[in-house]
Design a protein around this motif. Structure first.
Motif, PDB file in Angstrom:
ATOM      1  N   LEU A   1       0.818  -1.209   0.000  1.00 52.42           N
ATOM      2  CA  LEU A   1       0.000   0.000   0.000  1.00 52.42           C
ATOM      3  C   LEU A   1       0.855   1.263   0.000  1.00 52.42           C
ATOM      4  CD1 LEU A   1      -2.801  -1.081   2.483  1.00 52.42           C
ATOM      5  CD2 LEU A   1      -3.165  -0.326   0.136  1.00 52.42           C
ATOM      6  N   HIS A   2       1.979   1.240   0.700  1.00 48.31           N
ATOM      7  CA  HIS A   2       2.868   2.399   0.720  1.00 48.31           C
ATOM      8  C   HIS A   2       3.410   2.676  -0.677  1.00 48.31           C
ATOM      9  CE1 HIS A   2       6.552   4.737   1.778  1.00 48.31           C
ATOM     10  NE2 HIS A   2       5.704   5.287   2.607  1.00 48.31           N
ATOM     11  N   LYS A   3       3.665   1.616  -1.411  1.00 50.76           N
ATOM     12  CA  LYS A   3       4.134   1.746  -2.801  1.00 50.76           C
ATOM     13  C   LYS A   3       3.075   2.431  -3.666  1.00 50.76           C
ATOM     14  CE  LYS A   3       5.843  -1.251  -6.581  1.00 50.76           C
ATOM     15  NZ  LYS A   3       7.199  -0.685  -6.718  1.00 50.76           N
ATOM     16  N   ALA A   4       1.804   2.142  -3.364  1.00 53.52           N
ATOM     17  CA  ALA A   4       0.709   2.693  -4.166  1.00 53.52           C
ATOM     18  C   ALA A   4       0.215   4.044  -3.653  1.00 53.52           C
ATOM     19  CB  ALA A   4      -0.455   1.703  -4.190  1.00 53.52           C
ATOM     20  N   LEU A   5       0.174   4.224  -2.322  1.00 56.80           N
ATOM     21  CA  LEU A   5      -0.466   5.409  -1.749  1.00 56.80           C
ATOM     22  C   LEU A   5       0.497   6.452  -1.199  1.00 56.80           C
ATOM     23  CD1 LEU A   5      -3.375   3.686   0.234  1.00 56.80           C
ATOM     24  CD2 LEU A   5      -3.334   4.402  -2.162  1.00 56.80           C
ATOM     25  N   GLY A   6       1.726   6.035  -0.895  1.00 57.82           N
ATOM     26  CA  GLY A   6       2.706   6.976  -0.370  1.00 57.82           C
ATOM     27  C   GLY A   6       2.266   7.624   0.925  1.00 57.82           C
ATOM     28  N   LYS A   7       2.304   8.946   0.994  1.00 57.96           N
ATOM     29  CA  LYS A   7       2.010   9.679   2.226  1.00 57.96           C
ATOM     30  C   LYS A   7       0.549   9.584   2.653  1.00 57.96           C
ATOM     31  CE  LYS A   7       1.229  14.104  -0.115  1.00 57.96           C
ATOM     32  NZ  LYS A   7       1.654  15.521  -0.216  1.00 57.96           N
ATOM     33  N   ASN A   8      -0.320   9.072   1.780  1.00 55.36           N
ATOM     34  CA  ASN A   8      -1.728   8.914   2.140  1.00 55.36           C
ATOM     35  C   ASN A   8      -1.970   7.684   3.013  1.00 55.36           C
ATOM     36  OD1 ASN A   8      -2.487  11.205   0.759  1.00 55.36           O
ATOM     37  ND2 ASN A   8      -3.094  10.117  -1.107  1.00 55.36           N
ATOM     38  N   LEU A   9      -0.917   6.883   3.233  1.00 52.99           N
ATOM     39  CA  LEU A   9      -1.043   5.694   4.072  1.00 52.99           C
ATOM     40  C   LEU A   9      -0.510   5.983   5.470  1.00 52.99           C
ATOM     41  CD1 LEU A   9      -1.730   2.628   4.195  1.00 52.99           C
ATOM     42  CD2 LEU A   9       0.692   2.211   3.760  1.00 52.99           C
ATOM     43  N   HIS A  10      -1.263   5.572   6.483  1.00 53.23           N
ATOM     44  CA  HIS A  10      -0.874   5.759   7.879  1.00 53.23           C
ATOM     45  C   HIS A  10      -0.867   4.396   8.566  1.00 53.23           C
ATOM     46  CE1 HIS A  10      -1.342  10.160   7.549  1.00 53.23           C
ATOM     47  NE2 HIS A  10      -2.302   9.827   6.694  1.00 53.23           N
ATOM     48  N   CYS A  11       0.334   3.920   8.918  1.00 50.63           N
ATOM     49  CA  CYS A  11       0.499   2.604   9.526  1.00 50.63           C
ATOM     50  C   CYS A  11       0.377   2.714  11.047  1.00 50.63           C
ATOM     51  CB  CYS A  11       1.855   2.005   9.167  1.00 50.63           C
ATOM     52  SG  CYS A  11       2.123   1.839   7.381  1.00 50.63           S
TER      53      CYS A  11
END
Length: 316
Positions: free
Chosen positions: A39-49
Motif C-alpha cells: 500500500l505504501h508503494k501505491a499510496l505513499g504519504k496517504n497511508l498511515h500505519c
C-alpha cells in the motif's frame, strides 16, 4: 503458477486510484507488513500505519515491529492500549466471544486514529484462510478471525484487503519481490488477537506474562536446535497456557501449578498442518527451562501431537 511481480503491478495500479487517507492495521506479522509495504508503494504519504500494543504481544514485539518499519523506511504510529484490552476481556472465557471483543476494540481504536488523520479507509492483511475459517454463506464457522468475524456490522471506515484471496506462501513471495528481507518473510505466523488466544479461559495480564515467557522459551530453544542442525525449523511454534492446576513437586514440597502445552507444526498455507516431529531431547530442554523459569506458576509441560484437521493450529 503464482506471479508475484504481476500481482504487485496490477494491485498497485488498482490501489493508486485510492485518493483518501488510509489507515492500515500493522501487527508486525508477515501478512500486515507485506500489505503495508504494498500500500505504501501505491499510496505513499496517504497511508498511515498503526501498531496497537494490546498487552498480548510476544516478548519485545513492539520494539521489533518499530525496528522493521524503520528499516523499511515506512512511518509507524504505536498505540499503547494494554489497559483497554485487559479491561474489555475481564471475565471472558469463551473463545469466539474473546475474538469478537478484540476485533471490535481494534476497530474502535482505528476509528479514533482515523479521525486524527482524516482517514476514510481501513486496510488489513486479511488472507484467504481468515475468511474461509470465519464462515459465512455456505461455509461453517471454524473460528471467527478478529479481522473478519470480529468486525462490527457497521464501521465508519471502508475496508481495503488487497491480499484477501491469497495464501501465506503467496504473501511471502510478494514480500520478497517488494524487497522485504527473507528472514522476515519467513517469520512464523502470529495470530491477530495475539497471546489472548494462547490463554485458555480468561486472558488476564498475569496469564499473558506467563504465556509470553513460555512462548519466548519455545521459540528460543527450537530456533537454537535448528541452528545446531538437530532439526529443521518448524512453520509455526509456540506455547499455550492451560489454566487448570495439577499437583507437582518442587524440591521436597508439594506444588500446585498450571500446565503449558507446546505446539509446533509444519504447513504451507495454514489450511492444513502436521505436528512437528521435534526430537525428545529438544522437548526436554524446553520443558526443563519453562518449569525452572516459571517454577512458581508452571509444573507440567505437554506436547501437542494433533494435526489440522481435526485440530486447528492455534488452540482458540
Amino acid at each position: 503458477m503464482f506471479d508475484s511481480d504481476r500481482f504487485i503491478q496490477e494491485k498497485t495500479t488498482e490501489l493508486a486510484n485510492t485518493k483518501e487517507n488510509t489507515i492500515i492495521a500493522c501487527s508486525g506479522g508477515v501478512d500486515s507488513t507485506v500489505t503495508a509495504i504494498l500500500l505504501h508503494k501505491a499510496l505513499g504519504k496517504n497511508l498511515h500505519c498503526v501498531f496497537v500494543d494490546t498487552g498480548f504481544m510476544r516478548k519485545d514485539e513492539p520494539e521489533t515491529v518499530k525496528k522493521i518499519f524503520n528499516t523499511l523506511k515506512v512511518p509507524l504510529t504505536i498505540i499503547n492500549a494494554q489497559t483497554r484490552f485487559y479491561e474489555a476481556l475481564k471475565g471472558i472465557t469463551e473463545p469466539e466471544q474473546k475474538r469478537k471483543i478484540i476485533g471490535k476494540l481494534f476497530i474502535e481504536l482505528f476509528e479514533e486514529e482515523a479521525k486524527k488523520v482524516n482517514a476514510k479507509n481501513l486496510a488489513q492483511g486479511t488472507l484467504a484462510p481468515d475468511w474461509i475459517e470465519s464462515g459465512g454463506q455456505l461455509r461453517d464457522t471454524i473460528k471467527s478471525h478478529h479481522n473478519v468475524g470480529g468486525l462490527p456490522e457497521q464501521m465508519n471506515l471502508e475496508l481495503i484487503e488487497p491480499v484477501r484471496d491469497l495464501y501465506k506462501d503467496e504473501v511471502r513471495k510478494i514480500g520478497l519481490a517488494l524487497g522485504i528481507p527473507n528472514e522476515f518473510c519467513q517469520k512464523q505466523p502470529f495470530p491477530g488477537p495475539g497471546l489472548a488466544v494462547r490463554i485458555m479461559g480468561e486472558a488476564t495480564e498475569k496469564r499473558a506474562e506467563i504465556v509470553r515467557k513460555a512462548c519466548a522459551i519455545v521459540e528460543e530453544e527450537l530456533e537454537k536446535a535448528a541452528e545446531e542442525g538437530k532439526m529443521t525449523l518448524p512453520w509455526q511454534y509456540f506455547a499455550v497456557l492451560i489454566p487448570i492446576k495439577s499437583v507437582g513437586v518442587q524440591g521436597d514440597a508439594r506444588a500446585y501449578g498450571y500446565t503449558i502445552a507446546v505446539r509446533s507444526v509444519e504447513s504451507v498455507d495454514a489450511m492444513t498442518a502436521d505436528y512437528s516431529k521435534v526430537p525428545h531431547e529438544v522437548l526436554e530442554k524446553i520443558s526443563v527451562k519453562i518449569t525452572n523459569t516459571l517454577k512458581d506458576k508452571i509444573n507440567r509441560v505437554v506436547y501437542d501431537i494433533s494435526n489440522k484437521p481435526p485440530s486447528t493450529i492455534e488452540w482458540e
